[in-house]
Design an enzyme around this catalytic site. Structure first.
Site, short mmCIF file in Angstrom:
data_model
loop_
_atom_site.label_atom_id
_atom_site.label_comp_id
_atom_site.label_asym_id
_atom_site.label_seq_id
_atom_site.Cartn_x
_atom_site.Cartn_y
_atom_site.Cartn_z
N ILE A 497 32.50 -6.94 38.96
CA ILE A 497 32.35 -7.19 37.90
C ILE A 497 31.35 -7.18 37.03
CG2 ILE A 497 34.82 -7.49 37.64
CD1 ILE A 497 33.90 -10.04 36.52
N GLY A 498 30.18 -7.37 37.18
CA GLY A 498 28.76 -7.59 36.31
C GLY A 498 27.65 -8.25 37.09
N SER A 499 26.47 -8.50 36.35
CA SER A 499 26.12 -9.70 37.09
C SER A 499 25.52 -10.54 35.61
CB SER A 499 24.62 -8.64 37.27
OG SER A 499 23.84 -7.90 36.41
N GLY A 500 24.53 -10.97 35.95
CA GLY A 500 23.89 -12.62 35.11
C GLY A 500 22.68 -12.65 34.77
N SER A 501 22.53 -13.50 34.19
CA SER A 501 20.95 -14.12 34.56
C SER A 501 19.95 -14.15 36.15
CB SER A 501 21.11 -15.52 33.39
OG SER A 501 21.00 -16.42 33.99
N PHE A 502 21.19 -14.70 36.93
CA PHE A 502 20.62 -14.70 38.42
C PHE A 502 21.09 -14.63 39.59
CE2 PHE A 502 23.66 -18.59 39.70
CZ PHE A 502 24.18 -18.52 39.21
N GLY A 503 22.08 -13.99 39.36
CA GLY A 503 23.27 -13.56 39.82
C GLY A 503 23.81 -11.95 40.19
N VAL A 504 25.31 -11.62 40.83
CA VAL A 504 25.56 -10.78 40.06
C VAL A 504 27.15 -11.45 40.42
CG1 VAL A 504 27.53 -8.83 41.60
CG2 VAL A 504 24.59 -9.50 42.11
N ASP A 626 19.24 -15.19 24.39
CA ASP A 626 19.75 -13.94 25.46
C ASP A 626 21.11 -13.07 24.58
OD1 ASP A 626 20.02 -11.91 28.25
OD2 ASP A 626 19.07 -11.08 26.63
#
Length: 803
Positions: A497-504, A626
């Protein structure tokens, strides 16, 4: 007829006048001389560079949003280059060439203690280098397939510079400045023929085209022009100082301000997408370009083939602008002033020359390139006289230009670190927690680190969460990796459903029926290093373990098993605000829940309250770093919550405690003061929220195109002038419609608040408390037609003040 001596004098006068107004550049571009940045394409896009500040010049790499471990950390390298699934580096000293495949398995393809390599270039399937032999620089190449070690010499010519592209390689012959090409049996002679009779200073090869700067300072491009890659937008003498070519696009660095212009690529490359950002040098991938910024030696990439679409600063440590050489070595054109820090006290870095090595040629061009066995040589006596005269002129001009530069420096106030910020939005930066986290010992084993991190996580989760919005904390859980894999159907793509600062991030369903969002980092076995990734992981774990607020996404638990790092959050049913404003599947829907001014103002207020909690009530305070619409999530009740704390940092103890910190964030949202000065304050989050408010008002992205053929523009530059001119209705999102009655006053107050949030200087921006107060009054006004909302005690600005 003009005599040779008169021509030389005329050229000298031209040089002097040019130097007074703007000194001519070096005739050298990239060409392997300062290549400390490389792009690898193929199975995965990888950008690598040589890190600054260490005792060894180590290779650092970024791939698919993640930092990788230093490549062969015990080896120091001077030059790197990349091609298809291949990265190569010349060890310090030049006596060894190492190459790594896509899995970073190394192979030595050259070693000679008596004949060092001086430059390196890689095309699609060919690796070439110059090596210093008696009498000149000989070009040697190795077939790139599987990094074969079979080498072959390119005829017997001595080259000034070489470059490899997708199908061919070319070089400039030292003796006669002619272009010589090899590789594809059809393309190489065809391209070489087009450069016949042109005296070139350097050459750069792309797909089926090549460009270079000739000895008169003009950019010359030849070859295939199917994508307009030969059509230089502007081309006066010595306008450019360096080039980089992709498969069907070309880029150059302007000499005067070191900014970049790109062309070709069927019009997909913007000519001003990086305007305002000066670069030391640039390299190209197939359909994107990367460069080393002048301000802080960070790596920026952009282009239609770049994953983030708009310019991104990669989370790499500072990159060396050139190889560190022994302190006793002389530099023809001065050294970088910060060399001692960049080289960690082990030598200095020579600056590329900003003036040509020789004066522009005044004699007729050289005859066509003869066969390799015949190489005409110029008259030694005439060359010596011209060389001595050129050095005399260059020395005089250099002294005069230096005095002028010093006077200007003092007059403009740009000396001694007093840098000015002129652009309201600087180009993008991507997360870099590596620079903000303390480095761990490399000697620790994975198992000990894993168990230590698990113990730390358990301690953190048992602590009382700080916060004023709840009476009791929820207990976080430690999950088994097998349970989280089962919850996400083994992390299937349909659950992504998305990605973040260090992973999926994946959607998952726990055995007890709870829906959760699971953030998983890339496998450590693939990354070969987990220090950088753990920095972001530990950042979120540390902050969310003590934060509990109804406008912050709640952390449910975590998993630390061997190489795996996962965080489990409560699931936000209505996804990110960004999706509703900009996703292609939603932009055309006029019946969306958020297509109401009251709902949009409520969402902005929710987000502001979450950020206010971080700044004012968390102990110690927290700066998010961010804030953007994709990090504002909406739960089942459309309550907004701030998410992704992978970049977050502890805030200063007082407002005067400014924190020097390498900039991190996202293009369009990052505080220009933070980006330009590397000084972080809570007002950096205020700027990001101001851009989000403008998104809610206009429905446009932080960076967008005004039409299908227009150039990208920042939302700040688009919206603020209209707000100041009293023309707010012209830029409001048509999906919501024009506000009516008291809604008009509410929307105006949000607009004025947003305008003040995006001031260039942080001191001119409101506090989060002021913002929350204004948004509360705006929301209240949506249901109340009585009274003015722009004259309250805590109002940031009134309509009269703006007009």
């Amino acid at each position: 007829m003009t005599s040779p001596f008169s021509a030389v004098i005329a050229a000298a006068l031209w040089l002097l006048l040019s130097a007074v107004f703007s000194p001519p550049p070096s005739v050298y571009g990239l060409g392997g001389f300062v290549d400390t940045l490389a792009v690898v394409y193929g199975a995965a896009t990888t950008v690598c560079s040589i890190a600054a500040g260490g005792s060894l010049q180590q290779i650092q790499c970024w791939r698919n949003g993640q930092l990788l471990s230093p490549i062969s950390p015990a080896i120091s390298v001077d030059v790197v280059a990349g091609g298809r699934d291949t990265l190569c580096g010349v060890r310090s000293g030049g006596f060894t060439l190492l190459c790594w495949d896509d899995n970073f398995i190394s192979k030595r393809i050259y070693q000679n203690a008596s004949v060092p390599l001086t430059s390196l270039t890689i095309g699609d399937a060919q690796i070439c280098a110059l090596r210093r032999a008696s009498g000149g620089e000989n070009a040697y190449c190795w077939r790139g397939d599987n990094v074969s070690s079979a080498e072959f010499q390119i005829r017997s010519s001595d080259f000034r510079v070489i470059s490899s592209g997708l199908e061919i390689s070319c070089g400039v012959v030292e003796k006669n400045s002619q272009v010589l090409c090899w590789g594809d049996d059809v393309l190489s002679p065809w391209l070489q023929f087009q450069f016949a009779n042109i005296s070139m200073g350097n050459i750069h090869v792309g797909g089926r085209h090549a460009c270079g700067i000739d000895n008169s300072g003009l950019v010359i491009c030849k070859g295939d022009n199917s994508s307009n890659q030969l059509n230089v937008p502007s081309n006066s003498a010595y306008e450019y100082r360096a080039l980089a070519l992709g498969a069907n696009h070309s880029c150059a660095i302007r000499r005067l301000n070191h900014t970049v212009v790109c062309w070709g690529g069927d019009g997909d490359f913007s000519s001003n997408i990086t305007d305002g950002v000066p670069f030391e040098y640039i390299v190209a991938g197939l359909n994107f370009t990367c460069g080393l910024t002048t301000s802080n030696f960070s790596v920026m990439c952009w282009g239609p083939g770049w994953p983030d679409q708009y310019p991104s600063l990669l989370p790499l440590q500072r990159t060396l602008p050139g190889a560190c050489v022994d302190s006793s070595a002389s530099c023809p054109c001065n050294i970088y002033p910060d060399s001692d820090s960049l080289c960690s006290g082990n030598g200095h870095i020579c600056r590329p020359c900003d003036m040509p090595i020789s004066i522009p040629p005044v004699s007729p061009p050289s005859p066509p390139l003869p066969p390799p066995s015949v190489s005409p040589s110029p008259s030694h006596s005439r060359g010596l006289r011209r060389g001595l005269l050129a050095y005399a002129i260059v020395g005089s001009v250099g002294g005069f230009a230096g005095i002028c530069a010093a006077i200007y420096c003092l007059w403009a106030g740009v000396c001694f670190g007093k840098k000015k910020i002129h652009n309201s939005v600087q180009p993008t930066i991507t997360p870099n927690n590596v620079a903000t986290q303390q480095s761990r010992s490399n000697s620790s084993s994975r198992s000990s680190r894993s168990s230590t991190l698990r113990r730390q996580a358990s301690i953190l989760m048992r602590r009382q969460r700080s916060g004023t919005s709840t009476k009791h904390p929820d207990k976080a859980e430690e999950f088994l990796f097998s349970d989280l894999a089962a919850a996400t159907n083994n992390f299937s793509l349909e659950n992504k459903i998305g990605s973040g600062s260090f992973g999926v991030i994946y959607r998952g369903k726990l055995p007890d029926g709870r829906e959760v969002a699971i953030k998983r980092s890339e496998s450590l076995l693939k990354m070969k290093k987990f220090q950088e990734k753990e920095s972001a992981f530990e950042s979120e774990l540390t902050f969310l373990s003590r934060l509990h607020h109804k406008h912050l996404v709640r952390l449910v638990g975590y998993c630390v098993e061997q190489d795996e790092r996962l965080l489990v959050y409560e699931y936000m049913k209505n996804r990110a605000l960004y999706d509703h404003l900009h996703d292609k599947n939603n932009v055309e829907k006029s019946c969306s829940v958020i297509n109401s001014w009251r709902i949009r103002i409520k969402i902005s207020l929710d987000a502001a309250r979450g950020i206010e909690y971080l700044h004012n009530y968390a102990v110690p305070s927290i700066i998010h770093r961010d804030i953007k619409s994709s990090n504002i999530l909406l739960d089942a009740n459309w309550t907004a919550r701030v998410s992704d704390f992978g970049l977050s940092l502890m805030g200063p103890e007082n407002e005067s405690d400014f924190r020097p910190m390498k900039a991190a964030g996202t293009i369009g949202y990052i505080d220009p003061e933070y980006y330009g000065l590397n000084v972080l304050t809570a007002k950096s989050d205020v700027y990001g929220l101001g851009v989000v408010l403008l998104e809610l008002l206009t429905g446009k992205r932080a960076i967008f195109k005004t039409d299908s053929e227009g150039e990208p523009i920042s939302l700040v530059d688009y919206a603020v002038p209209a707000i100041m001119a009293g023309e707010l209705n012209k830029i409001l999102d048509p999906r919501v419609g024009l506000p009516e009655g008291s809604e008009s006053e509410a929307v105006e107050l949000v607009a004025y608040t947003a305008m003040h949030c995006v001031h260039l200087e942080g001191k001119d921006r409101p506090t989060m408390t002021d913002i929350v107060g204004n948004l509360e009054r705006a929301l209240s006004a949506c249901g109340d037609s009585h009274g003015s909302i722009s004259s309250g005690r805590n109002s940031i600005v009134s309509e009269a003040e703006v007009r």
